[in-house]
Design a protein around this motif. Structure first.
Motif, PDB file in Angstrom:
ATOM      1  N   LEU A  19       0.700  -1.557  -0.213  1.00 35.49           N
ATOM      2  CA  LEU A  19       0.190   0.061   0.099  1.00 35.49           C
ATOM      3  C   LEU A  19       0.960   0.930  -0.191  1.00 35.49           C
ATOM      4  O   LEU A  19       0.612   2.358  -0.521  1.00 35.49           O
ATOM      5  N   LEU A  20       1.970   1.227   1.094  1.00 39.39           N
ATOM      6  CA  LEU A  20       2.627   2.413   0.228  1.00 39.39           C
ATOM      7  C   LEU A  20       3.443   2.119  -0.306  1.00 39.39           C
ATOM      8  O   LEU A  20       3.395   3.877  -1.242  1.00 39.39           O
ATOM      9  N   GLU A  21       3.372   1.586  -1.290  1.00 36.09           N
ATOM     10  CA  GLU A  21       4.259   2.017  -2.265  1.00 36.09           C
ATOM     11  C   GLU A  21       3.137   2.341  -3.873  1.00 36.09           C
ATOM     12  O   GLU A  21       3.455   3.104  -4.628  1.00 36.09           O
ATOM     13  N   GLN A  22       2.057   1.864  -3.608  1.00 35.42           N
ATOM     14  CA  GLN A  22       0.621   2.078  -4.520  1.00 35.42           C
ATOM     15  C   GLN A  22       0.485   3.808  -4.024  1.00 35.42           C
ATOM     16  O   GLN A  22       0.490   4.874  -4.650  1.00 35.42           O
ATOM     17  N   LYS A  23       0.669   3.987  -2.368  1.00 31.05           N
ATOM     18  CA  LYS A  23       0.349   5.592  -2.029  1.00 31.05           C
ATOM     19  C   LYS A  23       2.114   6.390  -2.539  1.00 31.05           C
ATOM     20  O   LYS A  23       1.750   7.478  -2.976  1.00 31.05           O
ATOM     21  N   GLN A  24       3.230   6.312  -3.170  1.00 27.63           N
ATOM     22  CA  GLN A  24       3.966   6.756  -3.510  1.00 27.63           C
ATOM     23  C   GLN A  24       4.049   6.784  -4.928  1.00 27.63           C
ATOM     24  O   GLN A  24       3.666   8.125  -5.304  1.00 27.63           O
ATOM     25  N   ARG A  25       2.933   5.365  -5.467  1.00 28.86           N
ATOM     26  CA  ARG A  25       2.823   5.925  -7.334  1.00 28.86           C
ATOM     27  C   ARG A  25       1.913   7.375  -7.398  1.00 28.86           C
ATOM     28  O   ARG A  25       2.449   8.116  -8.349  1.00 28.86           O
ATOM     29  N   ALA A  26       1.534   7.155  -6.467  1.00 26.43           N
ATOM     30  CA  ALA A  26      -0.435   7.677  -6.584  1.00 26.43           C
ATOM     31  C   ALA A  26       0.464   9.300  -6.259  1.00 26.43           C
ATOM     32  O   ALA A  26       0.067  10.472  -7.205  1.00 26.43           O
ATOM     33  N   LEU A  27       1.118   9.774  -5.384  1.00 25.98           N
ATOM     34  CA  LEU A  27       1.570  11.159  -5.072  1.00 25.98           C
ATOM     35  C   LEU A  27       2.280  11.539  -6.384  1.00 25.98           C
ATOM     36  O   LEU A  27       2.453  12.484  -6.777  1.00 25.98           O
ATOM     37  N   VAL A  28       3.342  10.663  -6.727  1.00 23.75           N
ATOM     38  CA  VAL A  28       4.048  10.994  -8.303  1.00 23.75           C
ATOM     39  C   VAL A  28       3.211  11.229  -8.862  1.00 23.75           C
ATOM     40  O   VAL A  28       3.198  12.325  -9.624  1.00 23.75           O
ATOM     41  N   GLU A  29       2.443  10.761  -9.758  1.00 28.36           N
ATOM     42  CA  GLU A  29       1.269  10.653 -10.249  1.00 28.36           C
ATOM     43  C   GLU A  29       0.595  11.460 -10.258  1.00 28.36           C
ATOM     44  O   GLU A  29      -0.395  12.207 -11.040  1.00 28.36           O
ATOM     45  N   LYS A  30       0.332  11.646  -8.910  1.00 27.46           N
ATOM     46  CA  LYS A  30      -0.594  13.148  -8.565  1.00 27.46           C
ATOM     47  C   LYS A  30      -2.625  12.524  -8.428  1.00 27.46           C
ATOM     48  O   LYS A  30      -3.400  13.234  -8.957  1.00 27.46           O
ATOM     49  N   ASN A  31      -2.677  11.195  -8.237  1.00 27.17           N
ATOM     50  CA  ASN A  31      -3.610  10.486  -8.363  1.00 27.17           C
ATOM     51  C   ASN A  31      -4.225  10.852  -6.949  1.00 27.17           C
ATOM     52  O   ASN A  31      -4.113  10.160  -6.215  1.00 27.17           O
ATOM     53  N   LEU A  32      -5.418  11.368  -7.223  1.00 24.97           N
ATOM     54  CA  LEU A  32      -5.575  12.215  -5.610  1.00 24.97           C
ATOM     55  C   LEU A  32      -7.119  10.033  -5.652  1.00 24.97           C
ATOM     56  O   LEU A  32      -7.144  10.625  -3.906  1.00 24.97           O
ATOM     57  N   GLU A  33      -7.317  10.009  -6.503  1.00 27.14           N
ATOM     58  CA  GLU A  33      -8.781   9.306  -5.469  1.00 27.14           C
ATOM     59  C   GLU A  33      -7.614   7.906  -5.530  1.00 27.14           C
ATOM     60  O   GLU A  33      -8.353   7.256  -3.731  1.00 27.14           O
ATOM     61  N   ALA A  71      12.945  -6.839   9.263  1.00 26.25           N
ATOM     62  CA  ALA A  71      13.370  -6.515   7.495  1.00 26.25           C
ATOM     63  C   ALA A  71      12.408  -5.653   6.811  1.00 26.25           C
ATOM     64  O   ALA A  71      11.966  -4.779   5.822  1.00 26.25           O
ATOM     65  N   LEU A  72      11.265  -6.431   7.074  1.00 29.83           N
ATOM     66  CA  LEU A  72      10.095  -5.053   6.600  1.00 29.83           C
ATOM     67  C   LEU A  72       9.649  -4.492   7.333  1.00 29.83           C
ATOM     68  O   LEU A  72       9.364  -3.109   6.363  1.00 29.83           O
ATOM     69  N   SER A  73       9.544  -4.039   8.550  1.00 23.82           N
ATOM     70  CA  SER A  73       9.946  -3.160   9.091  1.00 23.82           C
ATOM     71  C   SER A  73      10.581  -1.921   8.519  1.00 23.82           C
ATOM     72  O   SER A  73      10.053  -0.682   8.704  1.00 23.82           O
ATOM     73  N   GLU A  74      11.738  -2.137   8.346  1.00 31.28           N
ATOM     74  CA  GLU A  74      12.547  -1.070   7.540  1.00 31.28           C
ATOM     75  C   GLU A  74      12.205  -0.833   6.309  1.00 31.28           C
ATOM     76  O   GLU A  74      12.098   0.303   6.256  1.00 31.28           O
ATOM     77  N   GLN A  75      12.324  -1.587   5.810  1.00 30.76           N
ATOM     78  CA  GLN A  75      11.207  -1.497   4.070  1.00 30.76           C
ATOM     79  C   GLN A  75      10.047  -0.648   4.362  1.00 30.76           C
ATOM     80  O   GLN A  75       9.791   0.338   3.205  1.00 30.76           O
ATOM     81  N   ILE A  76       9.556  -0.260   5.231  1.00 31.03           N
ATOM     82  CA  ILE A  76       8.281  -0.211   5.310  1.00 31.03           C
ATOM     83  C   ILE A  76       8.245   1.037   5.658  1.00 31.03           C
ATOM     84  O   ILE A  76       7.970   2.593   5.428  1.00 31.03           O
ATOM     85  N   GLY A  77       9.468   1.728   6.587  1.00 30.70           N
ATOM     86  CA  GLY A  77      10.089   2.717   7.446  1.00 30.70           C
ATOM     87  C   GLY A  77      10.468   3.354   6.442  1.00 30.70           C
ATOM     88  O   GLY A  77      10.264   4.594   6.098  1.00 30.70           O
ATOM     89  N   LYS A  78      11.018   2.932   5.349  1.00 31.49           N
ATOM     90  CA  LYS A  78      12.016   3.997   4.262  1.00 31.49           C
ATOM     91  C   LYS A  78      10.070   4.289   3.330  1.00 31.49           C
ATOM     92  O   LYS A  78      10.709   6.143   3.157  1.00 31.49           O
ATOM     93  N   LEU A  79       9.785   3.025   2.902  1.00 26.54           N
ATOM     94  CA  LEU A  79       8.392   3.855   1.865  1.00 26.54           C
ATOM     95  C   LEU A  79       8.122   5.164   2.875  1.00 26.54           C
ATOM     96  O   LEU A  79       7.684   5.842   1.673  1.00 26.54           O
ATOM     97  N   GLN A  80       7.518   5.363   4.278  1.00 27.35           N
ATOM     98  CA  GLN A  80       6.572   5.388   4.398  1.00 27.35           C
ATOM     99  C   GLN A  80       8.026   7.455   4.735  1.00 27.35           C
ATOM    100  O   GLN A  80       7.676   8.367   4.377  1.00 27.35           O
ATOM    101  N   LYS A  81       9.230   6.951   4.346  1.00 26.03           N
ATOM    102  CA  LYS A  81       9.890   8.755   4.976  1.00 26.03           C
ATOM    103  C   LYS A  81       9.883   9.209   3.699  1.00 26.03           C
ATOM    104  O   LYS A  81       9.637  10.319   3.280  1.00 26.03           O
ATOM    105  N   ASN A  82       9.615   8.504   2.690  1.00 27.93           N
ATOM    106  CA  ASN A  82      10.172   8.529   1.202  1.00 27.93           C
ATOM    107  C   ASN A  82       8.386   9.527   0.667  1.00 27.93           C
ATOM    108  O   ASN A  82       8.358  11.057   0.226  1.00 27.93           O
ATOM    109  N   ASN A  83       7.240   8.195   1.415  1.00 26.21           N
ATOM    110  CA  ASN A  83       6.161   9.488   1.122  1.00 26.21           C
ATOM    111  C   ASN A  83       6.057  11.012   2.245  1.00 26.21           C
ATOM    112  O   ASN A  83       5.639  11.582   1.386  1.00 26.21           O
ATOM    113  N   GLU A  84       6.565  10.443   3.003  1.00 25.20           N
ATOM    114  CA  GLU A  84       6.117  11.827   3.769  1.00 25.20           C
ATOM    115  C   GLU A  84       7.124  13.325   2.975  1.00 25.20           C
ATOM    116  O   GLU A  84       6.823  14.327   3.102  1.00 25.20           O
TER     117      GLU A  84
END
Length: 133
Positions: A19-33, A71-84
């Motif tokens: 979901l965080l990866e999808q959110k990152q794509r949505a942020l980059v693509e400016k897809n509000l929905e 390991a998954l938590s670290e990946q999630i943390g990095k994705l969350q930081k990128n999204n921020e």
């Protein structure tokens, strides 16, 4: 939620990561929905993790399983930081756009008084007289 297993916990972590990866794509693509959809699903996924850890005394993990989750938590943390960072950048862009709009509209508003009437131009008009020789 039924019996808590390592697979269920890992599945929840992977769901959040996806979901965080999808959110990152949505942020980059400016897809509000898509962004709204991801945020709603993330809230549910985080609540699921919260419930799991409220029941942590009902299950135990071995070191290998803990390592996988770490390991998954670290990946999630990095994705969350990128999204921020992406969200902060988007907010800066939006603020600059608003500043531009406000500057344009305030310059136009300066031409009118508080009654909405156009201000008189108080500049002197200078004309030049040319002499014919």
């Amino acid at each position: 939620m039924n019996k808590i297993t390592f697979e269920k916990i890992k599945e929840s972590y992977i769901s959040i990561k996806t979901l965080l990866e999808q959110k990152q794509r949505a942020l980059v693509e400016k897809n509000l929905e898509e962004l709204t959809s991801c945020d709603e699903k993330l809230i549910c996924a985080y609540n699921e993790i919260k419930i799991i850890y409220e029941r942590k005394d009902e299950f135990s993990l071995n070191e290998e399983q803990k390592g996988e989750l770490r390991a998954l938590s670290e990946q999630i943390g990095k994705l969350q930081k990128n999204n921020e960072v992406l969200i902060a950048h988007s907010l800066n862009v939006i603020n600059k756009i608003f500043e531009g709009i406000l500057n344009i509209s305030s310059a136009k508003n300066a031409d009118y008084n508080h009654l909405g009437k156009k201000n008189q131009d108080n500049t002197l008009e200078i004309s030049s007289i040319t002499e014919e020789a």
